[in-house]
Scaffold this active site. Structure first.
Site, PDB file in Angstrom:
ATOM      1  N   HIS A 240      40.453 -19.820  46.546  1.00 44.02           N
ATOM      2  CA  HIS A 240      39.102 -19.319  46.800  1.00 44.02           C
ATOM      3  C   HIS A 240      38.174 -20.519  46.980  1.00 44.02           C
ATOM      4  O   HIS A 240      38.214 -21.454  46.182  1.00 44.02           O
ATOM      5  CB  HIS A 240      38.657 -18.492  45.584  1.00 44.02           C
ATOM      6  CG  HIS A 240      37.376 -17.762  45.786  1.00 44.02           C
ATOM      7  ND1 HIS A 240      36.159 -18.399  45.782  1.00 44.02           N
ATOM      8  CD2 HIS A 240      37.120 -16.454  46.008  1.00 44.02           C
ATOM      9  CE1 HIS A 240      35.210 -17.494  45.989  1.00 44.02           C
ATOM     10  NE2 HIS A 240      35.771 -16.310  46.131  1.00 44.02           N
ATOM     11  N   CYS A 278      36.678 -16.485  51.835  1.00 44.39           N
ATOM     12  CA  CYS A 278      35.491 -15.863  51.248  1.00 44.39           C
ATOM     13  C   CYS A 278      34.309 -16.268  52.122  1.00 44.39           C
ATOM     14  O   CYS A 278      33.743 -17.353  51.969  1.00 44.39           O
ATOM     15  CB  CYS A 278      35.284 -16.279  49.802  1.00 44.39           C
ATOM     16  SG  CYS A 278      33.791 -15.512  49.125  1.00 44.39           S
ATOM     17  N   HIS A 305      37.516 -12.074  51.731  1.00 46.53           N
ATOM     18  CA  HIS A 305      36.388 -11.513  50.982  1.00 46.53           C
ATOM     19  C   HIS A 305      35.260 -11.272  51.974  1.00 46.53           C
ATOM     20  O   HIS A 305      34.736 -12.229  52.554  1.00 46.53           O
ATOM     21  CB  HIS A 305      35.896 -12.488  49.904  1.00 46.53           C
ATOM     22  CG  HIS A 305      36.777 -12.533  48.701  1.00 46.53           C
ATOM     23  ND1 HIS A 305      36.453 -13.264  47.571  1.00 46.53           N
ATOM     24  CD2 HIS A 305      37.944 -11.902  48.419  1.00 46.53           C
ATOM     25  CE1 HIS A 305      37.409 -13.096  46.667  1.00 46.53           C
ATOM     26  NE2 HIS A 305      38.325 -12.287  47.150  1.00 46.53           N
ATOM     27  N   ASP A 346      32.719  -7.589  48.753  1.00 45.81           N
ATOM     28  CA  ASP A 346      32.374  -8.382  47.583  1.00 45.81           C
ATOM     29  C   ASP A 346      30.861  -8.369  47.409  1.00 45.81           C
ATOM     30  O   ASP A 346      30.114  -8.264  48.384  1.00 45.81           O
ATOM     31  CB  ASP A 346      32.887  -9.815  47.865  1.00 45.81           C
ATOM     32  CG  ASP A 346      33.024 -10.650  46.610  1.00 45.81           C
ATOM     33  OD1 ASP A 346      32.901 -10.085  45.517  1.00 45.81           O
ATOM     34  OD2 ASP A 346      33.264 -11.861  46.748  1.00 45.81           O
ATOM     35  N   HIS A 347      30.444  -8.486  46.152  1.00 42.42           N
ATOM     36  CA  HIS A 347      29.037  -8.722  45.810  1.00 42.42           C
ATOM     37  C   HIS A 347      28.032  -7.869  46.569  1.00 42.42           C
ATOM     38  O   HIS A 347      27.113  -8.390  47.196  1.00 42.42           O
ATOM     39  CB  HIS A 347      28.667 -10.198  46.058  1.00 42.42           C
ATOM     40  CG  HIS A 347      29.437 -11.124  45.168  1.00 42.42           C
ATOM     41  ND1 HIS A 347      29.226 -12.459  45.167  1.00 42.42           N
ATOM     42  CD2 HIS A 347      30.409 -10.902  44.269  1.00 42.42           C
ATOM     43  CE1 HIS A 347      30.047 -13.036  44.308  1.00 42.42           C
ATOM     44  NE2 HIS A 347      30.777 -12.096  43.744  1.00 42.42           N
ATOM     45  N   TYR A 363      29.700  -6.404  41.001  1.00 43.70           N
ATOM     46  CA  TYR A 363      30.760  -5.422  41.244  1.00 43.70           C
ATOM     47  C   TYR A 363      30.300  -3.989  41.005  1.00 43.70           C
ATOM     48  O   TYR A 363      30.855  -3.258  40.193  1.00 43.70           O
ATOM     49  CB  TYR A 363      32.006  -5.781  40.421  1.00 43.70           C
ATOM     50  CG  TYR A 363      32.621  -7.064  40.935  1.00 43.70           C
ATOM     51  CD1 TYR A 363      33.516  -7.049  41.993  1.00 43.70           C
ATOM     52  CD2 TYR A 363      32.243  -8.301  40.413  1.00 43.70           C
ATOM     53  CE1 TYR A 363      34.040  -8.216  42.505  1.00 43.70           C
ATOM     54  CE2 TYR A 363      32.757  -9.489  40.917  1.00 43.70           C
ATOM     55  CZ  TYR A 363      33.667  -9.423  41.964  1.00 43.70           C
ATOM     56  OH  TYR A 363      34.173 -10.583  42.481  1.00 43.70           O
TER      57      TYR A 363
HETATM   58  C1  DNO Z   1      33.333 -13.881  41.971  1.00 41.24           C
HETATM   59  C2  DNO Z   1      34.640 -14.156  42.555  1.00 41.24           C
HETATM   60  C3  DNO Z   1      35.349 -15.321  41.908  1.00 41.24           C
HETATM   61  C4  DNO Z   1      36.808 -15.345  42.323  1.00 41.24           C
HETATM   62  C5  DNO Z   1      37.584 -16.483  41.733  1.00 41.24           C
HETATM   63  C6  DNO Z   1      38.967 -16.567  42.316  1.00 41.24           C
HETATM   64  O1  DNO Z   1      32.819 -12.831  42.126  1.00 41.24           O
HETATM   65  O2  DNO Z   1      34.556 -14.318  43.924  1.00 41.24           O
HETATM   66  O3  DNO Z   1      35.270 -15.167  40.530  1.00 41.24           O
HETATM   67  O4  DNO Z   1      37.425 -14.195  41.890  1.00 41.24           O
HETATM   68  O5  DNO Z   1      36.947 -17.682  41.925  1.00 41.24           O
HETATM   69  O6  DNO Z   1      39.746 -17.389  41.521  1.00 41.24           O
END
Ligand code: DNO
Length: 387
Positions: A240, A278, A305, A346-347, A363
């Site tokens: 990531h 990501c 992501h 995500d987010h 989340y």
């Molecule tokens: C946060 C995530 C990170 C991700 C880690 C992967 O929301 O994108 O915590 O899960 O960095 O190791």
């Protein structure tokens, strides 16, 4: 792409039955109950896999199999920890769970200063305020020489902020930066730590003699050690990117830009050594052309992501809509070049009562459901137009 969802295990308030109803196909999760560094036994892996499958879903991605600090800074027990990591990987491989997300960020997994920044439409978002982050660094952490890492405008904003930073505001900042954003992702600091700042200082000190090249060498050492297991079980490792993709708190950060990505891929040129694309993390650095990066690294991406950030002239950044034209382009690239690659949104914002539910930061349920609908819509459009 395969529509996946980060789910935090059987205690998650968002259940697998709910996820099936909203079109989720695969689950992204971890064995959150096993402390960092301990082996994930075959039995525990199978228990989780069976649970997910009994709900008509599949376990698509592990996020994360955490890499202990000691592997990152090359502590005396790193070989022992790498052996345990290999055992966990082999157990996952035997169970058929073969996409593993991890990160190589020292100390801090991801950083935000505000977890419920109000939007004009009544929803709230994650937010990174550069001046508040600098305030934390200079006045709460009191890191030696911290001021030198900030530009004059940020330092001016810090001074402007100062009169408003009472005990409560400081406590909130500590909670957001090093407790709430870290605890649930198997981070170093949890809600039970009484002296989080002190503990954080001790963790930072572990890296005082390690620069970017040192950290790169440690990442290479780790990847070379685990690649034979990945080859045996056809496991794809996907790192990531650093979130945000910037140098912070005097720590070395090595997955922040095009050159960094190229460097770790070239350091261990095995197709099982890949990337979690990501888009959100990479877009939080103005030096990155995130669409170009997607094009360039699609073939080495094993997990996506889907989210994207807007960076303001001040250096503050905030998540943008999942319909942002850059994200539309990125979805198009992966949907065309890597059909079937697991993708999770995500987010997303907190909306329609999400805020009262106590979900992990970033989340939400409704916010993510809407985002998944948006990204799913883009995918359907791309597929129809591609025909
Ligand atoms: C946060 C995530 C990170 C991700 C880690 C992967 O929301 O994108 O915590 O899960 O960095 O190791």
């Amino acid at each position: 792409m395969e529509k996946t969802w980060r789910w935090f295990g059987p205690n998650d308030k968002i259940t697998l039955d709910m996820l099936r109803q909203i079109g989720v196909e695969g689950i992204v999760t971890a064995l959150h109950h096993i402390p960092n560094g301990e082996v994930w036994s075959f039995e525990e892996v199978m228990k989780m896999k069976d649970y997910i499958e009994s709900h008509g879903l599949r376990w698509s991605v592990v996020e994360s199999l955490p890499v202990c600090e000691s592997i990152k800074y090359a502590g005396p027990d790193r070989d022992e920890l790498i052996e345990k990591y290999k055992e966990s990987l082999a157990n996952l491989g035997r169970a058929g769970v073969k996409t593993i997300c991890y990160n190589f960020m020292p100390v801090l997994d991801w950083a935000r200063t505000d977890l419920d920044y109000p939007n004009p439409d009544g929803t709230t978002n994650l937010y990174f305020n550069r001046a508040e982050f600098a305030y934390f660094d200079i006045y709460i952490l009191r890191r030696e020489g911290a001021e030198k890492d900030y530009d004059a405008e940020t330092l001016r904003r810090v001074e402007e902020l100062k009169p408003r930073m009472d005990k409560e505001a400081e406590r909130r900042l500590v909670e957001n930066i090093i407790v709430k954003t870290q605890g649930f992702v198997n981070g170093n600091i949890s809600e039970n730590d009484l002296e989080p700042v002190e503990k954080f200082r001790e963790l930072l000190a572990l890296y005082k003699d390690i620069d970017a090249d040192g950290l790169r060498a440690n990442m290479k050492y780790f990847l070379e050690a685990i690649m034979p297991v990945c080859n045996e079980y056809d496991i794809n490792m996907c790192v990531h990117p650093d979130d945000p993709p910037l140098q912070i708190l005097g720590l070395p950060r090595i997955v922040t830009c095009d050159a960094d990505i190229r460097a770790f891929l070239d350091a261990v040129p095995d197709p099982h050594n890949g990337l979690t694309f990501c888009a959100g993390s990479l877009s939080a650095g103005t030096h990155n052309d995130v669409v170009e990066l997607a094009r360039k690294y699609a073939s080495r991406t094993h997990f996506v992501h889907a989210r994207i950030c807007n960076v303001m002239p001040s250096g503050d950044f905030k998540e943008s809509s999942h319909l942002d034209p850059r994200l539309v382009e990125i979805v198009k690239i992966f949907e065309t070049e890597r059909p079937g690659v697991p993708m999770r949104v995500d987010h997303a914002p907190l909306m329609l009562g999400d805020g009262e539910m106590g979900y992990n930061a970033g989340y939400s349920f409704h916010g993510r459901m809407l985002a998944l609908g948006m990204v799913g819509g883009i995918m359907a459009a791309v597929n129809t137009l591609n025909k």
